[in-house]
Design an enzyme around this catalytic site. Structure first.
Site, PDB file in Angstrom:
ATOM      1  N   HIS A  51       0.843  -1.180   0.000  1.00 46.34           N
ATOM      2  CA  HIS A  51       0.000   0.000   0.000  1.00 46.34           C
ATOM      3  C   HIS A  51       0.888   1.243   0.000  1.00 46.34           C
ATOM      4  O   HIS A  51       2.102   1.136   0.186  1.00 46.34           O
ATOM      5  CB  HIS A  51      -0.947   0.004   1.219  1.00 46.34           C
TER       6      HIS A  51
HETATM    7  C1  T46 Z   1       2.975   0.641   6.784  1.00 46.63           C
HETATM    8  C2  T46 Z   1       3.741  -0.624   6.847  1.00 46.63           C
HETATM    9  C3  T46 Z   1       5.217  -0.405   6.773  1.00 46.63           C
HETATM   10  C4  T46 Z   1      -3.887  -1.067  13.913  1.00 46.63           C
HETATM   11  O1  T46 Z   1      -4.913  -1.387  14.537  1.00 46.63           O
HETATM   12  N1  T46 Z   1      -3.188   0.051  14.280  1.00 46.63           N
HETATM   13  C5  T46 Z   1      -2.050   0.428  13.647  1.00 46.63           C
HETATM   14  O2  T46 Z   1      -1.447   1.442  14.017  1.00 46.63           O
HETATM   15  C6  T46 Z   1      -1.581  -0.365  12.552  1.00 46.63           C
HETATM   16  C7  T46 Z   1      -0.327   0.036  11.790  1.00 46.63           C
HETATM   17  C8  T46 Z   1      -2.291  -1.485  12.179  1.00 46.63           C
HETATM   18  N2  T46 Z   1      -3.415  -1.818  12.868  1.00 46.63           N
HETATM   19  C9  T46 Z   1      -4.141  -3.042  12.502  1.00 46.63           C
HETATM   20  C10 T46 Z   1      -4.807  -2.999  11.142  1.00 46.63           C
HETATM   21  C11 T46 Z   1      -4.746  -4.440  10.680  1.00 46.63           C
HETATM   22  O3  T46 Z   1      -5.871  -5.126  11.177  1.00 46.63           O
HETATM   23  O4  T46 Z   1      -3.192  -4.112  12.435  1.00 46.63           O
HETATM   24  C12 T46 Z   1      -3.506  -5.001  11.383  1.00 46.63           C
HETATM   25  C13 T46 Z   1      -2.320  -5.189  10.446  1.00 46.63           C
HETATM   26  O5  T46 Z   1      -2.052  -3.922   9.789  1.00 46.63           O
HETATM   27  P1  T46 Z   1      -1.563  -3.845   8.272  1.00 46.63           P
HETATM   28  O6  T46 Z   1      -2.176  -4.920   7.478  1.00 46.63           O
HETATM   29  O7  T46 Z   1      -1.789  -2.444   7.793  1.00 46.63           O
HETATM   30  O8  T46 Z   1       0.017  -4.117   8.427  1.00 46.63           O
HETATM   31  P2  T46 Z   1       1.162  -3.989   7.333  1.00 46.63           P
HETATM   32  O9  T46 Z   1       2.354  -4.646   7.913  1.00 46.63           O
HETATM   33  O10 T46 Z   1       0.701  -4.456   6.005  1.00 46.63           O
HETATM   34  O11 T46 Z   1       1.435  -2.408   7.180  1.00 46.63           O
HETATM   35  C14 T46 Z   1       2.032  -1.675   8.233  1.00 46.63           C
HETATM   36  C15 T46 Z   1       1.335  -0.321   8.431  1.00 46.63           C
HETATM   37  O12 T46 Z   1      -0.079  -0.523   8.537  1.00 46.63           O
HETATM   38  C16 T46 Z   1       1.593   0.647   7.318  1.00 46.63           C
HETATM   39  O13 T46 Z   1       1.234   1.959   7.732  1.00 46.63           O
HETATM   40  O14 T46 Z   1       3.412   1.607   6.159  1.00 46.63           O
HETATM   41  O15 T46 Z   1       3.407  -1.450   7.986  1.00 46.63           O
END
Ligand code: T46
Length: 137
Positions: A51
Site C-alpha cells: 500500500h
Molecule cells: C505501513 C507498513 C510499513 C492497527 O490497529 N493500528 C495500527 O497502528 C496499525 C499500523 C495497524 N493496525 C491493525 C490494522 C490491521 O488489522 O493491524 C492489522 C495489520 O495492519 P496492516 O495490514 O496495515 O500491516 P502492514 O504490515 O501491512 O502495514 C504496516 C502499516 O499498517 C503501514 O502503515 O506503512 O506497515
C-alpha cells in the site's frame, strides 16, 4: 534513494555493557512521533504492506534481525535492506511499500507522525499510480 525516502542514522551509545539508541521528537527525527507499532513473527515468505499512504510520515527500523523494504514511487523501484538497530529509512512521500524476506528474529519498528487512520491508506496500485500522475508538476 528515491525522492520521498531518506536513510536515517541514529547515535548508538555503546560501551562494555552493550548499546543504547535514544530517539527524541524533532531532534533525531524531523517530526514528532504520535504512534509506534512493531511487526514481529513474520514468516520469511510473508509480504506485508502493499500500500501507499496519502499523508503519513514514518521511520522504519529493524531493531532485531533483518528484512527488505521495496519502495516504489510509481516510476522507479528500490529495495532497501534493513538490518541494524541504529539506522532506518524515513518515508515521507507518495511511496508504495512492501516488506519481505523477514528473518525469523526480525522486529520491525515504525515511528509514525500521526494516529492510525485507515482512510490514509491507498491499497489499490492503479489508484496509487493515478495519484502519482496528479502530483506531477
Ligand atoms: C505501513 C507498513 C510499513 C492497527 O490497529 N493500528 C495500527 O497502528 C496499525 C499500523 C495497524 N493496525 C491493525 C490494522 C490491521 O488489522 O493491524 C492489522 C495489520 O495492519 P496492516 O495490514 O496495515 O500491516 P502492514 O504490515 O501491512 O502495514 C504496516 C502499516 O499498517 C503501514 O502503515 O506503512 O506497515
Amino acid at each position: 534513494m528515491l525522492t520521498g525516502v531518506e536513510r536515517i542514522a541514529f547515535t548508538g551509545h555503546a560501551d562494555a555493557r552493550g548499546a543504547l539508541v535514544a530517539i527524541e521528537n524533532n531532534r533525531d527525527l524531523p517530526y514528532a512521533i504520535q504512534r509506534i507499532y512493531y511487526i514481529y513473527g513474520a514468516a520469511g515468505d510473508a509480504v506485508r504492506g502493499k500500500h501507499a499512504h496519502k499523508d503519513l510520515k514514518q521511520t522504519l527500523v529493524c531493531v532485531a534481525g533483518s528484512c527488505d523494504i521495496l519502495l516504489d514511487n510509481g516510476h522507479e523501484l528500490e529495495i532497501v535492506r534493513l538490518d541494524r538497530p541504529d539506522a532506518g529509512i524515513y518515508i515521507h512521500g507518495l511511496i508504495w511499500r512492501e516488506m519481505m524476506h523477514f528473518s525469523p528474529d526480525c522486529v520491525l519498528l515504525a515511528l509514525v507522525d500521526r494516529p492510525y487512520d485507515p482512510q490514509d491508506y491507498i491499497h489499490d496500485y492503479n489508484e496509487f499510480r493515478s495519484l502519482v500522475e496528479e502530483e506531477k508538476p
